[in-house]
Design a protein around this motif. Structure first.
Motif, mmCIF file in Angstrom:
data_model
loop_
_atom_site.group_PDB
_atom_site.id
_atom_site.type_symbol
_atom_site.label_atom_id
_atom_site.label_comp_id
_atom_site.label_asym_id
_atom_site.label_seq_id
_atom_site.Cartn_x
_atom_site.Cartn_y
_atom_site.Cartn_z
ATOM 1 N N GLY A 72 38.676 -61.452 -27.087
ATOM 2 C CA GLY A 72 37.603 -60.516 -26.791
ATOM 3 C C GLY A 72 37.357 -59.539 -27.925
ATOM 4 O O GLY A 72 36.211 -59.285 -28.315
ATOM 5 N N LEU A 73 38.427 -58.998 -28.482
ATOM 6 C CA LEU A 73 38.291 -58.056 -29.595
ATOM 7 C C LEU A 73 37.680 -58.740 -30.822
ATOM 8 O O LEU A 73 36.862 -58.142 -31.531
ATOM 9 N N LEU A 123 46.999 -60.099 -22.489
ATOM 10 C CA LEU A 123 46.851 -59.492 -23.817
ATOM 11 C C LEU A 123 46.380 -60.522 -24.847
ATOM 12 O O LEU A 123 45.591 -60.200 -25.743
ATOM 13 N N VAL A 141 37.938 -57.782 -21.906
ATOM 14 C CA VAL A 141 39.212 -57.369 -22.503
ATOM 15 C C VAL A 141 39.980 -56.474 -21.540
ATOM 16 O O VAL A 141 41.181 -56.667 -21.298
ATOM 17 N N ALA A 142 39.292 -55.484 -20.976
ATOM 18 C CA ALA A 142 39.945 -54.548 -20.046
ATOM 19 C C ALA A 142 40.461 -55.276 -18.816
ATOM 20 O O ALA A 142 41.608 -55.084 -18.375
ATOM 21 N N SER A 160 41.137 -58.511 -18.392
ATOM 22 C CA SER A 160 42.211 -59.448 -18.716
ATOM 23 C C SER A 160 43.549 -58.730 -18.846
ATOM 24 O O SER A 160 44.572 -59.191 -18.324
ATOM 25 N N SER A 161 43.545 -57.591 -19.513
ATOM 26 C CA SER A 161 44.786 -56.829 -19.705
ATOM 27 C C SER A 161 45.302 -56.263 -18.384
ATOM 28 O O SER A 161 46.499 -56.349 -18.073
ATOM 29 N N THR A 221 31.986 -58.064 -23.388
ATOM 30 C CA THR A 221 33.254 -58.415 -24.024
ATOM 31 C C THR A 221 34.318 -57.361 -23.755
ATOM 32 O O THR A 221 35.476 -57.695 -23.470
ATOM 33 N N GLY A 259 37.430 -61.949 -17.356
ATOM 34 C CA GLY A 259 38.719 -61.403 -17.767
ATOM 35 C C GLY A 259 39.790 -61.574 -16.710
ATOM 36 O O GLY A 259 40.967 -61.800 -17.025
ATOM 37 N N SER A 289 42.821 -60.875 -24.527
ATOM 38 C CA SER A 289 42.135 -59.710 -25.092
ATOM 39 C C SER A 289 41.911 -59.854 -26.590
ATOM 40 O O SER A 289 40.947 -59.305 -27.137
#
Length: 524
Positions: free
Chosen positions: A144-145, A138, A313-314, A316-317, A309, A371, A141
């Motif tokens: 990334g965001l 998280l 993010v997806a 990595s989470s 990106t 990620g 992420s």
């Protein structure tokens, strides 16, 4: 801190991630606003320092605060970091000259280094290694965001309000995060009896700053063999030798050399260095391909980069959740590095005929791989060292990744330049003998392909007899840029292959269920 109730831990993590988002957004939002800032403040010859000073101060601060937080606890430094960052952001918006802005960005970097170093370490204080996977994912992420929304928001603010608000718009996030951490973050046990390693701190600064400057400037402001670059490398090497001598003698070293005897620590940081080189290299040079070779506008290029990106993010989470659920992590690192390698190899086959869709698919593959790797190597380091060295060990992972990124961008940039020059020589040699080559000077820089106005100016500067060849020249230039960039992606794939092979040698020790277990024993 591990014994706090789950609800309070989540609240603290929300505060920490708010602080990280505050710092990350301020870093990514500046890029799109900088042209307008420079047009107002002037000093275009210094604009690179707006980024360079932030990198230098944040890198040095992160490693120094890592050790200090082990002695005095995380809370004081994350609060000081947020406070300094707020002050720096406020000052940036008041800058009247580019020199003022550079100085204020340096202050921001000091705060950012404290925030990043203590934030990732705080995860280790709050959660056992078995639980950290999801939170490390998280935290990844958040970056990334920030990469997705920062540039877009920066452009909107510059177009509709004023560039000063680029630095001020997120100040409420920082204030809220500060207040939450003050009220919720517990004060941990301190070890004030340990002496601060002042000499070691100075020497490690003289190691990091010259080497980062050398790789940032080499191939751009100065030649690789220039006295300036060689002098910086020499200063860094001398400082390193002195640092090793000092750290062997002090009782509380700023970076304990014994950590490097731990094969998991050393190997994880080595892989992190390579991962940084591949990651930053891809992110830096893929827009060149999308805009310069495919011919996509800068605005559309940002949208095309966004799927990479979001996939990061997806991934990595999701991978973070699976690490916590299964207790396994090596397989995810191997899978992620394999995906990154495959994506970069696929990129190396792109050409001037490649569509945006193919480019997006390749970037999504790289994003998923990146990620998957992101939560792993900080976790492996934290799981392999004693809790007394948690802060400095965590900070070291960020430092090695940062240096890897700086080195990767510099080396890959030199590869791009060399291949571009070779292709341009081939282009000139292949022209008819009667061709007037004086107008070709406008085509020596691939940046012209990313600036339609400059391309029109170049066209207007050509002699009438050269105009029929204009489209051919532009097409050949695109092919030359494609040739240079595919070489960059291929070398990036080679770097990721080395990281993939090294990961096979990474010992996978069980993720502990409690911070009270003997970490060092687990690694031996």
């Amino acid at each position: 801190m591990e014994n706090l109730d789950h609800k309070r831990k989540i609240t603290i993590m929300i505060a920490i991630m708010s602080a990280m988002l505050f710092a990350a957004l301020n870093q990514t939002i500046v890029g799109t606003a900088l042209p307008r800032i420079v047009s107002d403040l002037g000093g275009i010859e210094y604009f690179n320092w707006v980024f360079t000073i932030f990198m230098l101060t944040s890198s040095v601060t992160a490693i120094l605060v890592g050790k200090l937080s082990d002695i005095y606890g995380r809370k004081p430094f994350i609060l000081i970091g947020i406070g300094i960052f707020i002050v720096g952001s406020l000052l940036c918006g008041t800058a009247g000259t580019i020199i003022h802005l550079i100085a204020y960005r340096g202050i921001q970097g000091l705060g950012a280094g404290m925030i990043m170093s203590t934030a990732f370490t705080a995860v280790g204080d709050l959660f056992s290694p078995r639980e950290r996977g999801r939170w490390q994912g998280l935290m990844g992420s958040v970056f990334g965001l920030a990469s997705v929304f920062g540039p877009t928001l920066g452009g909107w603010i510059v177009d509709h309000i004023h560039w000063k608000w680029v630095f001020w718009v997120f100040l409420p996030f920082g204030i809220i995060a500060f207040l939450l951490i003050v009220s919720l973050f517990p004060t941990t046990e301190r070890r004030p009896s340990e002496k601060i390693d002042y000499l070691g701190s100075i020497l490690i600064t003289f190691i990091i700053v010259p080497v980062l400057l050398a790789f940032s400037w080499a191939g751009n402001q100065y030649e690789w063999t220039s006295y300036t670059i060689l002098g910086l490398f020499t200063a860094s090497i001398i400082s390193l030798l002195l640092f090793i001598q000092v750290e062997r003698k002090v009782t509380s070293p700023v970076l304990p050399l014994d950590l490097f005897k731990n094969d998991i620590f050393s190997l994880s940081n080595g892989i992190g260095f390579l991962l940084g080189a591949g990651m930053f290299g891809t992110i830096m040079y893929m827009p060149f391909f999308v805009q310069g070779v495919i011919g996509t506008s800068a605005t559309a290029s940002g949208l095309i980069m966004m799927p990479m990106t979001l996939s990061m993010v997806a991934s990595s989470s999701i991978i973070g959740q699976y690490i916590t659920k299964t207790g396994k992590y090596k397989i995810f690192a191997l899978g992620g590095l394999l995906l990154m390698t495959a994506g970069l190899i696929s990129m190396s086959f792109m050409s001037s005929e490649t569509s945006n869709l193919v480019a997006v698919m390749n970037m999504i593959i790289v994003g998923f791989g990146l990620g998957a790797c992101f939560p792993v190597f900080t976790l492996t380091v934290q799981n392999a060292v004693s809790h007394s060295n948690l802060g400095v060990a965590t900070a070291s992972t960020q430092l090695f990744r940062q240096i890897g990124g700086t080195v990767g961008v510099a080396v890959l940039g030199s590869v791009m330049t060399i291949r571009m020059e070779d292709k341009m020589k081939e282009l000139v040699a292949g022209l008819p003998p009667e061709t007037d080559r004086t107008g070709l000077a406008n085509f020596s820089n691939p940046q012209i392909l990313m600036n339609p106005d400059q391309l029109d100016q170049a066209k207007n500067s050509l002699t009438p007899e050269m105009l029929p060849l204009f489209e051919q020249l532009v097409g050949t230039l695109r092919e030359s840029l494609a040739f240079s960039l595919t070489g960059v992606f291929l070398i990036g794939a080679a770097i990721m292959t080395i990281a993939f092979l090294l990961t096979f040698f990474l010992r996978e020790i069980p993720l502990r269920h409690s911070n009270n277990e003997d970490k060092q024993a687990a690694a031996e």
